[in-house]
Design an enzyme around this catalytic site. Sequence first.
Site, PDB file in Angstrom:
ATOM      1  N   HIS B  61       0.849  -1.193   0.000  1.00 52.40           N
ATOM      2  CA  HIS B  61       0.000   0.000   0.000  1.00 52.40           C
ATOM      3  C   HIS B  61       0.880   1.235   0.000  1.00 52.40           C
ATOM      4  O   HIS B  61       2.099   1.142   0.181  1.00 52.40           O
ATOM      5  CB  HIS B  61      -0.983  -0.016   1.181  1.00 52.40           C
ATOM      6  N   HIS B  63       1.195   3.939   2.003  1.00 51.11           N
ATOM      7  CA  HIS B  63       1.713   4.696   3.132  1.00 51.11           C
ATOM      8  C   HIS B  63       3.238   4.693   2.979  1.00 51.11           C
ATOM      9  O   HIS B  63       3.840   3.669   2.644  1.00 51.11           O
ATOM     10  CB  HIS B  63       1.295   4.079   4.466  1.00 51.11           C
ATOM     11  N   ASP B  65       5.862   4.566   4.730  1.00 52.80           N
ATOM     12  CA  ASP B  65       6.782   3.626   5.380  1.00 52.80           C
ATOM     13  C   ASP B  65       6.819   2.268   4.670  1.00 52.80           C
ATOM     14  O   ASP B  65       7.571   1.383   5.076  1.00 52.80           O
ATOM     15  CB  ASP B  65       6.454   3.470   6.881  1.00 52.80           C
ATOM     16  N   HIS B  66       6.052   2.132   3.607  1.00 53.49           N
ATOM     17  CA  HIS B  66       6.079   0.888   2.835  1.00 53.49           C
ATOM     18  C   HIS B  66       6.638   1.065   1.422  1.00 53.49           C
ATOM     19  O   HIS B  66       6.780   0.084   0.704  1.00 53.49           O
ATOM     20  CB  HIS B  66       4.677   0.261   2.784  1.00 53.49           C
ATOM     21  N   HIS B 141      -7.390  -1.680   5.566  1.00 53.26           N
ATOM     22  CA  HIS B 141      -6.545  -0.673   6.190  1.00 53.26           C
ATOM     23  C   HIS B 141      -7.137   0.693   5.846  1.00 53.26           C
ATOM     24  O   HIS B 141      -8.196   0.763   5.223  1.00 53.26           O
ATOM     25  CB  HIS B 141      -5.103  -0.846   5.678  1.00 53.26           C
ATOM     26  N   ASP B 211      -0.421  -4.255   6.409  1.00 49.04           N
ATOM     27  CA  ASP B 211      -0.997  -3.479   7.524  1.00 49.04           C
ATOM     28  C   ASP B 211      -2.498  -3.718   7.519  1.00 49.04           C
ATOM     29  O   ASP B 211      -3.165  -3.483   6.505  1.00 49.04           O
ATOM     30  CB  ASP B 211      -0.741  -1.975   7.323  1.00 49.04           C
ATOM     31  N   HIS B 269       6.145  -4.610  12.400  1.00 56.41           N
ATOM     32  CA  HIS B 269       5.509  -3.296  12.252  1.00 56.41           C
ATOM     33  C   HIS B 269       5.178  -2.717  13.631  1.00 56.41           C
ATOM     34  O   HIS B 269       4.093  -2.200  13.883  1.00 56.41           O
ATOM     35  CB  HIS B 269       4.237  -3.405  11.388  1.00 56.41           C
TER      36      HIS B 269
END
Lengths: 302, 302
Positions: B61, B63, B65-66, B141, B211, B269
């Site tokens: 996805h 976000h 941090d990914h 999510h 997530d 995570h």
Amino acid sequence: MFAVTILGNNSAIPTVDRHPTAQVVTCNDQLLLIDCGEGTQVQMVLYKIRRSRIKHIFISHLHGDHYFGLIGLLNSLSLLGRTEPLIIHAPPELEPILQLQLEASYTQLKFPLSFVALREEAAGVIVQERDLEVSFFPVKHRIACFGFIIAQQRRKRKIILEQALAYEIPSAFYTQLQEGADYQRKDGVLVKNNWVTLPPAPGKKYVYCADTIYDEELIPHMAGADLVYHETTYLNALAERAAERFHSTSVQAATLAARAGAKRLLIGHFSSKYTELQPFLDECVPVFTNTELSIEGATFLI
Amino acid sequence: MFAVTILGNNSAIPTVDRHPTAQVVTCNDQLLLIDCGEGTQVQMVLYKIRRSRIKHIFISHLHGDHYFGLIGLLNSLSLLGRTEPLIIHAPPELEPILQLQLEASYTQLKFPLSFVALREEAAGVIVQERDLEVSFFPVKHRIACFGFIIAQQRRKRKIILEQALAYEIPSAFYTQLQEGADYQRKDGVLVKNNWVTLPPAPGKKYVYCADTIYDEELIPHMAGADLVYHETTYLNALAERAAERFHSTSVQAATLAARAGAKRLLIGHFSSKYTELQPFLDECVPVFTNTELSIEGATFLI
């Protein structure tokens, strides 16, 4: 306090102990971030840089090793609760890149973010504050690229001690004298400030030359600087490759610093092909004695 | 060889020893990268991951941090001379983000880059190769988000040794037997392959749940997996916050693994608010014994 802390000293391909370009300039009570390669936010944690004290970020150009860490830093500042405005000075193509990334994650930053577009025709002063002036100038690289001059403005006038004593000004009033106030004596004499003080000492100047080919047109920008950062992607044996890629060598940076009459030279943006950095110093020092290697985590007083 | 190596185990705000999400799955002779937070390329250098052997990258996805480390990895692969094609499987909004960044620096990658758009309605198999099958499924999510099932396909038939000996098949022919060949004896007898071998053992299965909020609809995807990765952003005391933010707790992940009959559970995570990871394990193990912490640099055989 006027100093620069190195967070990254490597050119394009980062590795475990050599990160892409990022520097933090401390000017009195604020921090300025210059360039923000991938991993800059973690380097800030490692070297205890107080991210919250950054108000201005300057991005020299849009090669990834100078800005890929910016979006992550913005995200983290927001998650950490920042509410103070942040100003990014960068080539104009950066803004839509950041916006697109924020939109893809439906992120609303919790602080106001503004952009100042750096365009060659507008070179000059971009930040003018009480104790700080920042200006930018174009440098010659493969894409639009800019250097920055960060000048610390001294505010306090210099007290001529023997004069202040002769006029019998109490030392409790010295702080006001430094700020330019006249002194009213009890006997009716008004001591004018300029009888007992001199103008503030000239501020110091840090010049960041970004990624650039060897270019004598940089000399006027570097002239008289207390500290100049100039890239040395290659050692002198690869001068031809440096020119092809619009980068510089050790000897070229030292030559410019010497011709500009700079006080000190800081070199960095070392190609990943070099595992040892000492040879860069060995090549610069004979040309310009006051040369130092930008070592990650090191702070250089200006 | 079928294994997963952890490159990042932290949630949004990275720090010196806890990086944002990234995992490398080794499946026979290829590597698969799942998610690519900022700093992934340097973690690959640190943990000696051969970046050149990655052909498929999966982004769960958008976000940051990914995926914030992806553009830097692509740049470095190109600078390092890669010419083999690379395929990115990701939500469709990723492609214009990467393209805009490549355009801003006038970068032409030296290898063909293609995108497979992950859309909920198309959930299913996305990679089907001789010894590998990857499929994806939607998870719940805050934004569109996907999990992945990586199945190692066994190719080699299993030799029934006593039968092979009884038919006097020379051991030099065993490799061909494993690949399904019949054996022609000098006396004229044709030994059919299925007289002396069994079909390949079933492959193993790794399920990456990305997530996600606690969601029992994940159970069928996790069912019978040899290893399941499920996020545990929070400890159980913060179950309410987890639900608000569409994340999960330790106990929730363990509960799903137990109900799905998974063989082992890997958790990660972790929120930056936790400096110690042991409490996550302490909360999971009573619910699901075979739980392990995703520790950076650790490799888990599947």
